[in-house]
Design a protein around this motif. Structure first.
Motif, PDB file in Angstrom:
ATOM      1  N   ILE A   2       0.836  -1.206   0.000  1.00 21.49           N
ATOM      2  CA  ILE A   2       0.000   0.000   0.000  1.00 21.49           C
ATOM      3  C   ILE A   2       0.870   1.254   0.000  1.00 21.49           C
ATOM      4  N   GLN A   3       1.948   1.224   0.752  1.00 20.96           N
ATOM      5  CA  GLN A   3       2.819   2.390   0.810  1.00 20.96           C
ATOM      6  C   GLN A   3       3.438   2.702  -0.549  1.00 20.96           C
ATOM      7  N   ARG A   4       3.893   1.679  -1.250  1.00 18.42           N
ATOM      8  CA  ARG A   4       4.496   1.896  -2.567  1.00 18.42           C
ATOM      9  C   ARG A   4       3.488   2.432  -3.571  1.00 18.42           C
ATOM     10  N   SER A   5       2.221   2.090  -3.404  1.00 17.93           N
ATOM     11  CA  SER A   5       1.204   2.549  -4.351  1.00 17.93           C
ATOM     12  C   SER A   5       0.737   3.976  -4.086  1.00 17.93           C
ATOM     13  N   MET A   6       1.035   4.514  -2.869  1.00 19.27           N
ATOM     14  CA  MET A   6       0.522   5.838  -2.508  1.00 19.27           C
ATOM     15  C   MET A   6       1.607   6.852  -2.184  1.00 19.27           C
ATOM     16  N   ILE A   7       2.775   6.400  -1.754  1.00 20.05           N
ATOM     17  CA  ILE A   7       3.821   7.305  -1.286  1.00 20.05           C
ATOM     18  C   ILE A   7       4.943   7.350  -2.310  1.00 20.05           C
ATOM     19  N   GLY A   8       5.374   8.563  -2.671  1.00 18.29           N
ATOM     20  CA  GLY A   8       6.478   8.715  -3.612  1.00 18.29           C
ATOM     21  C   GLY A   8       6.058   9.400  -4.896  1.00 18.29           C
ATOM     22  N   ASP A   9       7.048   9.936  -5.608  1.00 21.21           N
ATOM     23  CA  ASP A   9       6.761  10.672  -6.837  1.00 21.21           C
ATOM     24  C   ASP A   9       6.272   9.768  -7.957  1.00 21.21           C
ATOM     25  N   PRO A  64       1.407   5.283  -8.205  1.00 23.71           N
ATOM     26  CA  PRO A  64       0.227   5.494  -9.065  1.00 23.71           C
ATOM     27  C   PRO A  64      -0.924   6.193  -8.350  1.00 23.71           C
ATOM     28  N   LEU A  65      -1.025   6.009  -7.018  1.00 19.61           N
ATOM     29  CA  LEU A  65      -2.117   6.630  -6.256  1.00 19.61           C
ATOM     30  C   LEU A  65      -1.614   7.787  -5.395  1.00 19.61           C
ATOM     31  N   ARG A  66      -0.549   8.425  -5.823  1.00 16.99           N
ATOM     32  CA  ARG A  66       0.036   9.498  -5.009  1.00 16.99           C
ATOM     33  C   ARG A  66      -0.899  10.695  -4.859  1.00 16.99           C
ATOM     34  N   VAL A  67      -1.886  10.813  -5.760  1.00 14.75           N
ATOM     35  CA  VAL A  67      -2.811  11.942  -5.656  1.00 14.75           C
ATOM     36  C   VAL A  67      -3.611  11.871  -4.359  1.00 14.75           C
ATOM     37  N   ILE A  68      -3.845  10.660  -3.844  1.00  9.00           N
ATOM     38  CA  ILE A  68      -4.583  10.524  -2.577  1.00  9.00           C
ATOM     39  C   ILE A  68      -3.753  11.082  -1.429  1.00  9.00           C
ATOM     40  N   GLN A  69      -2.478  10.705  -1.396  1.00  7.31           N
ATOM     41  CA  GLN A  69      -1.588  11.210  -0.353  1.00  7.31           C
ATOM     42  C   GLN A  69      -1.413  12.721  -0.460  1.00  7.31           C
ATOM     43  N   ASP A  70      -1.266  13.230  -1.679  1.00 11.79           N
ATOM     44  CA  ASP A  70      -1.102  14.665  -1.871  1.00 11.79           C
ATOM     45  C   ASP A  70      -2.344  15.429  -1.410  1.00 11.79           C
TER      46      ASP A  70
END
Length: 407
Positions: free
Chosen positions: A265-272, A275-281
């Protein structure tokens, strides 16, 4: 670190809080009325349901991993100890000052709950970038410092909304019950007076065969032990309000832990490249509004406190002594004992954060809690004003002592 650099590093974050608080006070003035009472209530709801959960979840998910949790296991225990010891000190303050019933929860909360997240998120990066810092390179210091502050904020939020929220709620409800009891007593007394006068005028005559009516209630005098236990257990559950154990901030902490501790889950949401970084942002964007919103509300509530607060000076002095003298001294003994017995590793920054948790001012979210219940708002604003005004001096002195101890 030079004394002047230490003074600037420790006092600037607190001065920033005081400046934003002053802005909130000005916006709440009657001739400006941008931050009126209704506006503050609506902002409190937004902070409670949106900003705080987003702040906790976004910071935890970004900085906490399974490896870091195995090394930081003592920090949740340390936060819990600050709440327990602060509660004991708050109880002593209550015994000495004989505070009103409706303020007992507020006093206990201010002594127990420190600003575990917001202040650390401001102070730690500021200390890391100062010249002569004993915590190594500024970049690595900032990275690890944010991880420590985020975990501290998450655990502190869980304790705040599960413990302080309920004791303030119970204290406020007790005051409401007292008012209702007093009103009902007056009504009951007037009713009984009129009934007794009527009975004197129309007294019934009993014959020898008549029986007094109390005999039909004899069977109801006995209550089963099991039913009595059920009643007490149900009353305890109602008082604890278990629904609030999963307040939005607690839910945000749970989500943050799940994202941070599960690698997929972290790799899918955290980092530049996630793919799901827009949720974290998006969560980070919302969370950034929590600290200024809470500080503005605190400044707005201060106006009400200045206009009509009747809080005793002894309560304010007791809270200041508990938070800025007794707690830090006890914290030094606890952290040093933990280091001596190998419970805490030798990282100076980690030890500094543990010590700082005992010296921070009361949590600003206590103002949000009193605003939600509509009781103790003015008293809370005065307490927060004095504690944060003195925090610039207290945090500077204790930061110097803590750095000297861990260096």
């Amino acid at each position: 670190m030079a004394l002047l650099d230490l003074l600037v590093a420790a006092s600037m974050p607190v001065l920033k809080v005081l400046l934003v608080t002053a802005l909130g006070f000005l916006l709440a003035l009657d001739h400006i009325n941008v931050l009126g009472e209704d506006t503050r209530k609506h902002m409190n709801n937004i902070v409670f349901y949106v900003f705080n959960p987003a702040l906790v979840a976004s910071n935890l998910s970004r900085t906490i991993t399974f490896e870091s949790m195995t090394k930081l296991w003592f920090m949740p225990l340390n936060v819990l100890l600050t709440f327990i010891i602060g509660s004991v000190l708050g109880w002593i303050v209550l015994r000495i000052t004989t505070a009103p019933v409706h303020l007992r929860g507020l006093v206990l909360g201010c002594c127990a709950a420190g600003n575990m997240g917001n202040m650390l998120l401001i102070i730690i990066p500021a200390v890391c970038k100062e010249k002569g810092s004993p915590f190594g390179a500024p970049d690595s210091c900032r990275q690890y410092g944010l991880a420590y502050a985020s975990l501290s904020m998450a655990v502190g939020a869980v304790c705040l909304w599960s413990y302080v929220y309920n004791i303030v709620r119970i204290s406020s409800s007790n005051r409401s019950k007292e008012v209702e009891i007093n009103d009902s007593s007056v009504r009951k007394s007037s009713r009984e007076t009129s009934i007794s006068q009527k009975q004197i005028c129309e007294a019934p005559f009993f014959t020898l065969g008549d029986q007094l009516p109390y005999t039909r209630y004899e069977g109801k005098a006995q209550v089963a032990i099991l039913d009595n236990a059920k009643q007490h257990f149900g009353m305890l559950l109602r008082k604890m309000n278990l629904k609030r154990l999963f307040a939005p901030s607690t839910t945000g902490a749970i989500v943050g832990f799940i994202v941070g501790l599960v690698p997929q889950i972290q790799r899918s949401m955290i980092g530049d490249e996630a793919p799901l970084r827009v949720i974290q942002d998006s969560a980070s964007l919302l969370g950034d509004g929590a600290i200024p919103a809470i500080t503005l509300i605190m400044g707005g509530n201060l106006l009400k406190g200045i206009q009509g607060s009747a809080i005793h000076k002894s309560l304010i002095i007791g809270i200041i002594v508990a938070r800025y003298i007794a707690l830090p001294l006890i914290g030094i003994a606890i952290v040093k004992a933990a280091v001596h017995y190998g419970l805490v590793h030798g990282n100076p920054l980690y030890q500094f954060v543990l010590l700082l948790q005992f010296a921070v001012p009361p949590a600003m979210n206590i103002g949000t809690i009193t605003q939600l219940f509509g009781d103790g708002e003015s008293e809370c604003s005065v307490i927060l004003l004095w504690t944060y005004a003195l925090a610039s001096i207290s945090l500077t002195l204790w930061s110097a002592i803590f750095m000297w101890l861990v260096a």
